[in-house]
Motif scaffolding. Structure first.
Motif, PDB file in Angstrom:
ATOM      1  N   PHE A  19       8.614   5.914   2.566  1.00  0.00           N
ATOM      2  CA  PHE A  19       7.507   5.661   3.488  1.00  0.00           C
ATOM      3  C   PHE A  19       8.019   5.263   4.867  1.00  0.00           C
ATOM      4  N   ASP A  20       8.909   4.274   4.926  1.00  0.00           N
ATOM      5  CA  ASP A  20       9.433   3.803   6.208  1.00  0.00           C
ATOM      6  C   ASP A  20      10.211   4.897   6.922  1.00  0.00           C
ATOM      7  N   ALA A  21      11.039   5.600   6.192  1.00  0.00           N
ATOM      8  CA  ALA A  21      11.852   6.654   6.805  1.00  0.00           C
ATOM      9  C   ALA A  21      10.965   7.744   7.390  1.00  0.00           C
ATOM     10  N   VAL A 228       0.535  13.138  -0.896  1.00  0.00           N
ATOM     11  CA  VAL A 228       0.483  13.180   0.568  1.00  0.00           C
ATOM     12  C   VAL A 228      -0.236  11.947   1.109  1.00  0.00           C
ATOM     13  N   LEU A 229      -1.359  11.592   0.508  1.00  0.00           N
ATOM     14  CA  LEU A 229      -2.134  10.450   0.990  1.00  0.00           C
ATOM     15  C   LEU A 229      -1.346   9.153   0.921  1.00  0.00           C
ATOM     16  N   GLY A 230      -0.377   9.079   0.030  1.00  0.00           N
ATOM     17  CA  GLY A 230       0.445   7.879  -0.062  1.00  0.00           C
ATOM     18  C   GLY A 230       1.152   7.536   1.233  1.00  0.00           C
ATOM     19  N   TYR A 231       1.443   8.543   2.049  1.00  0.00           N
ATOM     20  CA  TYR A 231       2.112   8.314   3.331  1.00  0.00           C
ATOM     21  C   TYR A 231       1.135   7.883   4.422  1.00  0.00           C
ATOM     22  N   ALA A 237       0.733   0.602   5.097  1.00  0.00           N
ATOM     23  CA  ALA A 237       1.264   0.369   6.443  1.00  0.00           C
ATOM     24  C   ALA A 237       1.081  -1.079   6.864  1.00  0.00           C
ATOM     25  N   ALA A 238      -0.024  -1.715   6.442  1.00  0.00           N
ATOM     26  CA  ALA A 238      -0.299  -3.092   6.849  1.00  0.00           C
ATOM     27  C   ALA A 238       0.766  -4.063   6.360  1.00  0.00           C
ATOM     28  N   THR A 239       1.436  -3.736   5.268  1.00  0.00           N
ATOM     29  CA  THR A 239       2.510  -4.623   4.787  1.00  0.00           C
ATOM     30  C   THR A 239       3.689  -4.633   5.752  1.00  0.00           C
ATOM     31  N   ARG A 240       3.691  -3.729   6.714  1.00  0.00           N
ATOM     32  CA  ARG A 240       4.751  -3.690   7.739  1.00  0.00           C
ATOM     33  C   ARG A 240       4.273  -4.245   9.078  1.00  0.00           C
TER      34      ARG A 240
END
Length: 303
Positions: A19-21, A228-231, A237-240
C-alpha cells in the motif's frame, strides 16, 4: 449534535502489503512533474468578499483541470487551503468556509467532474466512480488524489509567501483527501467532512444512494475488484495521517454509509477531533444550527 452511543471502531480493513509503496510511487510519478498553470480571468466577488481567479493546470491525467482561487485583497497571504468538493463536482463556482478567512484558497475540480470535464472520463458520479477500476494504476481515484497535490503546488507557486497549508474536503473530497494527505508533507491540518471511501469491506455490505452503490453492484459481479479497492480505502490511508485532523461525521446518511465515515475517524494516526451531526446528504430540522456549531469549532481548530 444528536445524543446516543456511537459506532464502535471496526476491525481495520485488510490492506495490500505494498500500500505505502504504491502511493509513494504515485506521488513521485503523478504529483511532482513540472506543472503548467494559467490564469484565465480575475474579478472581485462581492458575495465572497474576495478576489477570484479562474485558472487551469496540468492534471495528472494529461488533460487540463479547472480551479478557482480566492484570496483577500490588500493583505499579504501567508496561509493557504486546498478545498475539495463532493461527487457533484463544483458547477456553481467556489464556495466559502468560515475557517481561515485570511487564507488563499484553491478550489480544484477533480478530473472528469464539472467543470474539469474530460473526453475520456465520464462526469456522472455512478460512472466516474467505476472509471478504470479494473486496475489500481488506471483507477480514476488515483488521479483525483494526485490532482490534490498538483493544486497545492499551483497555490504555493501563486503565493510563495504561504507558510502554512491546510486541507478541507467533504464527501468525495473527504475520502480523496484522506488518500492524498499521508504522502504530502506540506499540509499542516485537515478537515474531512462526511468522508467517503472508508472501509470498503463494510461499505460493500450496505446499499446507499451515493456513488458507493455503483461500486457495490459492480463488485457483486466482479469480486476480484476488492483487491483494487484495497489501495483506495480512506480508512487504510487514515492510519498514515499524522497531522491534526477534524472529522465531521453523520449518524444517518443515505449517500455515504456512516460506518465508513466513523472508520476513517477511528483510523487516524495523529491528533483528531470528532464532530457528530444528526444526518448527512439530506435536510433535517436542526441542520443549520448543527452546522453553525460545527463551524465555530472548525474555526477554532484552524485558527
Amino acid at each position: 449534535m444528536s445524543d446516543g452511543p456511537l459506532p464502535e471502531p471496526p476491525a481495520p480493513p485488510p490492506e495490500p502489503a505494498d500500500f505505502d509503496a504504491f502511493w509513494r510511487t504515485t506521488r513521485e510519478e503523478l504529483g511532482k512533474p513540472p506543472l503548467s498553470w494559467r490564469i484565465h480571468r480575475r474579478y472581485d466577488d462581492a458575495r465572497l468578499g474576495r478576489r477570484v481567479e479562474e485558472l487551469t493546470f496540468d492534471s495528472s491525467t494529461g488533460e487540463r483541470a479547472f480551479a478557482w482561487l480566492t484570496y483577500p485583497g490588500g493583505a499579504e497571504v501567508t496561509r493557504g487551503m486546498v478545498v475539495s468538493h463532493g461527487y457533484q463536482g463544483r458547477p456553481d463556482g467556489p464556495d466559502e468556509y468560515a475557517p481561515a478567512p485570511g487564507a488563499a484558497k484553491i478550489f480544484p475540480c477533480a478530473p472528469g467532474l464539472p467543470p474539469s470535464l474530460s473526453p475520456t472520463i465520464p462526469s456522472a458520479a455512478n460512472e466516474h466512480v467505476l472509471h478504470g477500476i479494473a486496475s489500481r494504476d488506471t483507477y480514476v481515484h488515483r488521479y483525483c488524489a494526485a490532482d490534490i497535490w498538483r493544486s497545492a503546488s499551483v497555490l504555493l507557486e501563486r503565493f510563495p509567501g504561504i507558510a502554512r497549508l491546510d486541507y478541507n474536503g467533504g464527501s468525495f473530497g473527504g475520502g480523496i483527501g484522506a488518500l492524498a494527505l499521508p504522502w504530502d508533507e506540506r499540509f499542516h491540518r485537515a478537515h474531512l467532512y462526511l468522508p467517503s471511501f472508508g472501509h470498503h469491506p463494510l461499505r460493500l455490505r450496505e446499499r446507499c444512494t451515493g456513488s458507493g452503490e455503483a461500486v457495490r453492484r459492480r463488485v457483486a459481479r466482479q469480486p476480484e475488484l476488492r483487491e483494487v479497492l484495497g489501495y483506495f480505502d480512506a480508512a487504510t490511508a487514515a492510519t498514515r495521517i499524522r497531522i491534526p485532523t477534524f472529522v465531521s461525521v453523520a449518524r444517518r446518511d443515505p449517500a455515504v454509509p456512516p460506518i465508513g465515515q466513523f472508520a476513517v475517524y477511528h483510523a487516524l494516526a495523529g491528533p483528531k477531533h470528532l464532530h457528530v451531526l444528526s444526518a448527512g446528504h439530506t435536510p433535517y430540522p436542526t441542520e443549520a444550527a448543527e452546522l453553525a456549531a460545527r463551524d465555530r469549532e472548525l474555526a477554532a481548530f484552524f485558527a
